[in-house]
Design a protein around this motif. Structure first.
Motif, short mmCIF file in Angstrom:
data_model
loop_
_atom_site.label_atom_id
_atom_site.label_comp_id
_atom_site.label_asym_id
_atom_site.label_seq_id
_atom_site.Cartn_x
_atom_site.Cartn_y
_atom_site.Cartn_z
N TYR A 1 31.61 -20.28 -7.57
CA TYR A 1 30.17 -20.84 -8.76
C TYR A 1 28.99 -20.60 -8.55
O TYR A 1 28.50 -20.85 -7.57
CB TYR A 1 30.67 -22.32 -9.22
N ARG B 1 25.08 -20.69 -10.45
CA ARG B 1 24.31 -21.31 -11.42
C ARG B 1 23.38 -19.95 -12.10
O ARG B 1 23.08 -20.13 -13.34
CB ARG B 1 23.55 -22.39 -11.13
N ARG C 1 32.09 -16.45 -10.85
CA ARG C 1 31.73 -17.05 -12.12
C ARG C 1 30.07 -17.25 -12.23
O ARG C 1 29.78 -18.28 -11.52
CB ARG C 1 32.38 -18.56 -12.37
N GLU D 1 26.25 -17.98 -13.66
CA GLU D 1 25.80 -18.78 -14.76
C GLU D 1 26.77 -20.03 -15.35
O GLU D 1 26.73 -20.30 -16.24
CB GLU D 1 25.46 -17.95 -16.02
N THR D 2 27.36 -20.29 -14.22
CA THR D 2 28.23 -21.45 -14.24
C THR D 2 27.92 -22.72 -13.01
O THR D 2 28.54 -22.87 -12.17
CB THR D 2 29.82 -20.91 -13.92
#
Length: 556
Positions: free
Chosen positions: A34, A36, A117, A119-120
């Motif tokens: 993950y 961001r 993933r 932008e998560t």
């Protein structure tokens, strides 16, 4: 082993390599990363690795090692200060852009089946509920570490200097340290090449100097940039976070990379440590069929291994923060001081790698006696001219020019040394400083009274000894205040810093000696530490110490 779901938070070097290695070790597991930030968005420019780090990475991750082997490489360190330039070969570095490094790591992760993933954003509570294991690799400003700070025993301290990661098309062909004086004080730059005609250029402002803009900094460093501009991937100034953990595991969360430990950029090992974390975490998970023993093994093996490098990084960080005071040295001595800021180097090695630098530094220290062994250089201490720089505590050894008596407590009359090589020394042992302020004040009163009553002949050196705790990185303010007061009152000709009964921490003692020497203006001797003759010579040459005292029967 039961199939597991693993969430790696952060698509930096630690998170991506950990995800890849875990998936390779446990193909049946679900492994997700993950991140961001958007894909291909990164902060900073080049990432540098020493030759030792490259060889380590070749072992840990052969594909990444092969990539590093074909990147920009160089062998030299160059120091530019005080109008002088010194170039020191024999180090060995490789560098590439952070963008290319992350691209290679992400591509490899996707190829082995990791789910990436971008932008998560992901919260710890959600991750713990959805996954069996959470790997927090979310960087030096880790949110997960912040949430678990108490459980992890996390501490974060910040350096005094402000810095910004910049880039330039100016050509650098060495690891280059630049020091410039401005109307606002000394500023520092760390420059090195990486690829595609670009160089990394980290600007560091000690203290509270102005941050300025790119155009202004290009003007400050114009002589070194050759008229080229500076650029930034989102200009931001920050103070370096020193991150340390007592534990890196809490239940099913393990913290790795910069989230667990940072190493100052002037040492250049942070990315290597992050990659090592990812590799060794996966190895532990491959060795055990349950998560708890795997994580316990990782913590037991990994936490202690980062401490020494972190300590070296902190010493280097403090050195650059104190660069304005170091610049008062002659340029050659300053360069030797910089090169040996975090590690001890034998003088023979320094001379072999940079003969002109060693020659110039020796001449700056010894003057017309530059052809003499540095250990035999005379030194004036108070009213006495000493014949050399070595001592032992017990009088009578033929190898030393001065004798230092066994220390006595202030409650007794100070003992006298024998008359040896024309020098008499009174050594007053103040012992370690008191943690309790009231005890320290009482000790200061006893000390002052004893020294006032001291009948001291004119031809005698008065040495004030203080014991350094083996666990201390730097002297406590109370010790510095005590020594400054004594020196200002004329009750100290020589500061004697002695090892305690614990493991001798020579690196910290040398840094302390250097600081005490600057703060008091008095010559400083280290006692009861052990080092090879040639390492003692180097620290004499760098101006960290003035004298070295070994225990009776021991040789440096």
């Amino acid at each position: 082993m039961t199939a597991r779901s693993v969430a790696c938070v952060g698509a930096g070097p630690a998170g991506l390599l950990a995800a890849t290695q875990i998936k390779l070790a446990r193909p049946g597991w679900q492994v997700l990363v993950y991140e961001r930030a958007p894909k291909d968005v990164t902060y900073g420019y080049g990432v540098v690795f020493s030759d030792v780090a490259v060889r380590t990475i070749e072992y840990l991750a052969p594909e990444l090692g092969a990539l590093l082997a074909n990147q920009t490489r160089w062998d030299d360190v160059e120091i530019r200060a005080g109008g002088a330039r010194y170039r020191i070969p024999g180090h060995g570095y490789a560098a590439l852009s952070r963008h290319r490094l992350l691209g290679a790591l992400a591509g490899r992760a996707a190829a082995v089946g990791v789910d990436l993933r971008y932008e998560t954003p992901a919260t710890l509570d959600d991750l713990r509920g959805e996954h069996d294991l959470v790997v927090a690799a979310d960087g030096a400003h880790s949110q997960i570490r912040g949430q678990l700070a108490e459980e992890l025993g996390a501490t974060v301290r910040y350096g005094r200097s402000k810095f910004a990661w910049l880039g330039t098309t100016a050509s650098f062909d060495a690891m280059t340290f630049v020091f410039e004086r401005t109307e606002h004080g000394v500023v520092v730059a760390h420059g090195y090449p990486h690829e595609d005609g670009l160089s990394t250029f980290v600007v560091e402002v000690p203290g509270d100097g102005p941050e300025r803009g790119l155009t202004q900094w290009a003007e400050v460093f114009a002589d070194h940039l050759g008229g080229q501009a500076l650029r930034a991937n989102g200009l931001r100034w920050e103070r370096f976070p020193v991150v340390q953990l007592r534990n890196c595991v809490h239940r099913n969360v393990v913290v790795i990379g910069d989230a667990a430990h940072t190493v100052h950029y002037s040492v250049g090992s942070g990315t290597r440590m992050a990659l090592e974390d990812g590799f060794y975490l996966a190895r532990s998970l491959a060795r055990h069929d349950e998560l708890a023993p795997a994580l316990a093994e990782y913590q037991r093996r990994r936490l202690p291994s980062t401490g020494e490098l972190q300590s070296a990084g902190e010493r280097s960080m403090r050195w650059f923060e104190d660069a304005p005071s170091h610049l008062n040295k002659p340029p050659a001595q300053f360069a030797v001081h910089l090169l040996t800021r975090a590690n001890s180097v034998p003088l023979a090695t320094l001379t072999a790698e940079a003969s002109q630098l060693a020659e110039d530094a020796t001449e700056a220290l010894a003057g017309p006696l530059s052809d003499r062994d540095l250990l035999d250089l005379p030194l004036t201490v108070g009213p006495v001219r000493l014949a050399g720089r070595l001592a032992v505590e017990a009088p009578g050894s033929l190898m030393v020019p001065i004798a230092v008596v066994d220390p006595t407590r202030l409650a007794d009359d100070p003992a006298w040394s024998a008359d040896f090589a024309g020098a008499k020394v009174i050594s007053v042992d103040l012992g370690p400083y008191r943690e309790d302020p009231a005890e320290e004040r009482a000790n200061a009163r006893r000390m002052t009274a004893a020294l006032r009553d001291l009948d001291r002949p004119e031809d005698t050196v008065l040495a004030i000894r203080s014991t350094l705790a083996s666990t201390a990185d730097l002297p406590p303010p109370a010790l510095l205040a005590r020594l400054r007061e004594l020196c200002a009152a004329g009750w100290c000709d020589l500061v004697d810093l002695a090892a305690d009964d614990g493991p001798p921490a020579l690196a910290a003692a040398l840094e302390t000696a250097d600081l005490v020497r600057r703060e008091t203006g008095r010559p400083v001797m280290l006692s009861r530490f052990r080092a090879a003759h040639d390492i003692v010579r180097t620290h004499l040459l760098a101006g960290r110490i003035d004298l070295w005292c070994a225990e009776s029967g021991a040789r440096p």
